[in-house]
Design an enzyme around this catalytic site. Structure first.
Site, mmCIF file in Angstrom:
data_model
loop_
_atom_site.group_PDB
_atom_site.id
_atom_site.type_symbol
_atom_site.label_atom_id
_atom_site.label_comp_id
_atom_site.label_asym_id
_atom_site.label_seq_id
_atom_site.Cartn_x
_atom_site.Cartn_y
_atom_site.Cartn_z
ATOM 1 N N ASP A 60 -5.186 31.689 49.975
ATOM 2 C CA ASP A 60 -5.317 32.207 48.611
ATOM 3 C C ASP A 60 -5.784 33.670 48.625
ATOM 4 O OD1 ASP A 60 -5.275 31.596 45.677
ATOM 5 O OD2 ASP A 60 -7.391 32.133 45.848
ATOM 6 N N LYS A 93 -3.929 37.257 47.236
ATOM 7 C CA LYS A 93 -4.612 38.295 46.447
ATOM 8 C C LYS A 93 -4.512 39.659 47.124
ATOM 9 C CE LYS A 93 -7.820 35.052 44.266
ATOM 10 N NZ LYS A 93 -9.224 34.660 44.037
#
Length: 568
Positions: free
Chosen positions: A425, A429
């Site tokens: 994750d 980003k």
């Protein structure tokens, strides 16, 4: 009924004319008076005088176009065209001609279009045969939209506001006409866009609210929190800022709830669970069209690649997009570039602030730095609320596996903590940060230091939690090594603009470093640039949670309304 013979004497003698509605007798009606009287009345009531006093439409129009290079510099062509219309008994509603003289176009009622075409083809038969006039054509199914107002005269920017409002509503303009009196601007649009165009220009000139139709995809924790925040604020926005936010649809992977007039947000969840309707994207599209709201916003609160794959289609249809979904921003680079390109060309907005740090102004900071001419050299960030909590808590007094268990029990991690510990994750980003900063990189270009032991990658969640203590010594050794050097461990994402790279890693920072002072599950992003070189620009705050993420989406929604013309 106001006969054409009535206004001239009233205008000559400055007699106000009041128009009343027989079907709404209590209403005071509309007063037509001189500009000076209007300004005086507005000042008495504390109102700002409107440049545009009203809008009018004429439906069922056809545009007739006569074009050819043989028309250039030939006197009498326009005279012949309109004399022919007179003799054919065709009433011309509007005329438009460019200074190049290659064409003359004019509007007639659709019922008279065939007679107009036949008469012109007959009169210009010789010119058509010789090619002096290339064609006489009809553009059917059009509508005339006129903006009128005496205060429009000598007021700069009225046309710009009108056309930007139509562009924002994805309305194409077929023809334009304006007299030198400047009291009237007339445009021709498709009949299909007539209601949308009228609402768009009304909104932009503050004659009514700025309407935004919302379709929420993904009414999960974040989605329903955003709807609650919207419900609590919708009346204030309408009263103070003239913004009308209307939720016309709520959709999930398998069901939907649609209403062209807007869903009632009070108790919507009861109806959602009681009336199950299977999802049909054609019905969603039809509801959007039938609502006739000029500004549509699709809010995607899912983590679905299938929904993200619809963004291109939505932008091409003239919808705006707001999302915390990272799949489009970090997925296929060519697709991401297409989305940004379509957004720019179609004057549509693609806001994804909530993909980074929930509601923190991270992407908007990047945009502000770049648009103001600053050059970002590097971005470092603690981008995961989960991993922030874990390493802010891990102090060597308890095993790493126990800290992970506590985080899972308190709801900080995903049901499978490996989704957080893998760093995947954070890598997404990093890709989004890099792309928004101007780098063309993909997920495959970002090396990730996963905290999931290789042997535990494919086992069940229960087995993973049971066996994680076997690897506590490895993390304890890293912690001790950092502590001896007076440093702390932090899981960070890094974008190096000079090298054109991104990476995700467990790094050591001094206790005096901004990252060393972080508490709880806060996120922190540090920007270094030409202007912020010695001391970095730091953004810090809660980086996870439904409330702050929904707040970030809501903030993007208000930003969209401001772009669409809502007063600040």
């Amino acid at each position: 009924v106001l006969p054409p013979q009535c206004p001239p004497p009233a205008m000559k003698k400055n007699i106000p004319v009041i128009i009343r509605n027989f079907f709404n007798l209590p209403h005071l009606g509309t007063t037509i008076s001189t500009l000076d009287e209007c300004i005086a009345k507005d000042e008495t009531n504390g109102l700002r005088t409107r440049t545009v006093k009203g809008f009018a439409t004429i439906d069922d129009i056809s545009m007739i176009n006569v074009e050819g290079t043989g028309m250039v510099g030939v006197p009498g062509t326009a005279s012949s065209v309109f004399q022919t219309m007179k003799e054919a008994g065709v009433n011309v509603v509007m005329i438009s001609q460019a200074s190049s003289e290659h064409s003359i176009c004019f509007a007639v009622k659709s019922a008279q279009a065939a007679a107009a075409i036949a008469a012109l083809n007959d009169f210009f038969s010789r010119e058509l045969r010789t090619g002096l006039i290339s064609k006489v054509s009809e553009v059917p199914g059009q509508c005339i939209l006129a903006a009128v107002g005496q205060a429009m005269c000598a007021t700069p920017g009225v046309s710009a506001i009108l056309f930007s409002a139509l562009a924002n509503a994805n309305v194409n303009v077929t023809a334009i006409a304006q007299g030198c009196s400047e009291y009237n601007i007339t445009v021709v649009v498709s009949m299909e866009d007539s209601v949308k165009a009228l609402r768009a220009v009304h909104s932009r000139f503050y004659l009514s609210q700025t309407p935004v139709g919302i379709v929420l995809v993904g009414p999960g924790m974040v989605g329903k929190t955003m709807l609650r925040q919207l419900k609590d604020q919708v009346d204030v926005l309408e009263e103070e800022f003239n913004i009308e936010l209307r939720v016309i649809g709520i959709c999930s992977g398998g069901r939907m709830m649609m209403d062209t007039q807007g869903l009632t947000l009070e108790g919507w969840q009861d109806k959602w669970h009681a009336e199950r309707v299977d999802i049909d994207w054609n019905v969603v599209e039809n509801t959007v069209v039938e609502s006739a709201i000029p500004n549509i916003c699709m809010i995607d609160c899912t983590a679905s690649e299938a929904v993200a794959a619809k963004y291109e289609e939505w932008l091409l249809k003239g919808y705006n997009i707001i999302t915390p979904n990272k799949k489009a921003g970090s997925g296929d680079l060519a697709y991401y570039k297409r989305l940004r390109n379509i957004s720019r060309i179609n004057y549509k907005h693609f806001f994804a602030e909530a993909t980074e740090g929930a509601g923190l102004p991270i992407l908007s900071t990047i945009a502000s730095l770049r648009s103001s001419g600053d050059h970002i050299s590097s971005i470092e960030g603690i981008l995961s609320g989960t991993l922030s909590y874990i390493f802010n808590t891990y102090d060597g007094t308890m095993p790493f596996s126990e800290v992970v268990s506590q985080a899972k029990a308190q709801g900080y991690t995903e049901p499978d903590p490996r989704e957080d510990l893998s760093g995947a994750d954070v890598a997404r980003k990093v890709v989004i940060l890099a792309r928004e900063s101007g780098l063309d990189i993909s997920l495959e270009d970002v090396p990730v230091m996963s905290l999931v032991p290789k042997a535990l990658e494919d086992c069940s969640v229960d087995e993973f939690m049971e066996r994680l203590p076997e690897y506590d010594d490895e993390m304890a050794a890293k912690f001790s090594e950092a502590a001896l050097a007076g440093k702390v461990l932090r899981f960070v994402g890094v974008v190096d603009m000079k090298e054109g790279t991104g990476r995700v890693e467990l790094a050591e920072y001094s206790e005096e470093h901004a990252f060393g002072t972080l508490n709880g599950s806060d996120n922190m992003v540090s920007f270094r640039s030409d202007r912020y070189n010695q001391t970095p620009l730091v953004v810090r705050g809660p980086g996870a949670g439904a409330e702050v993420t929904a707040g970030g989406i809501f903030s993007d929604l208000l930003k969209l309304a401001a772009y669409l013309g809502a007063p600040s």
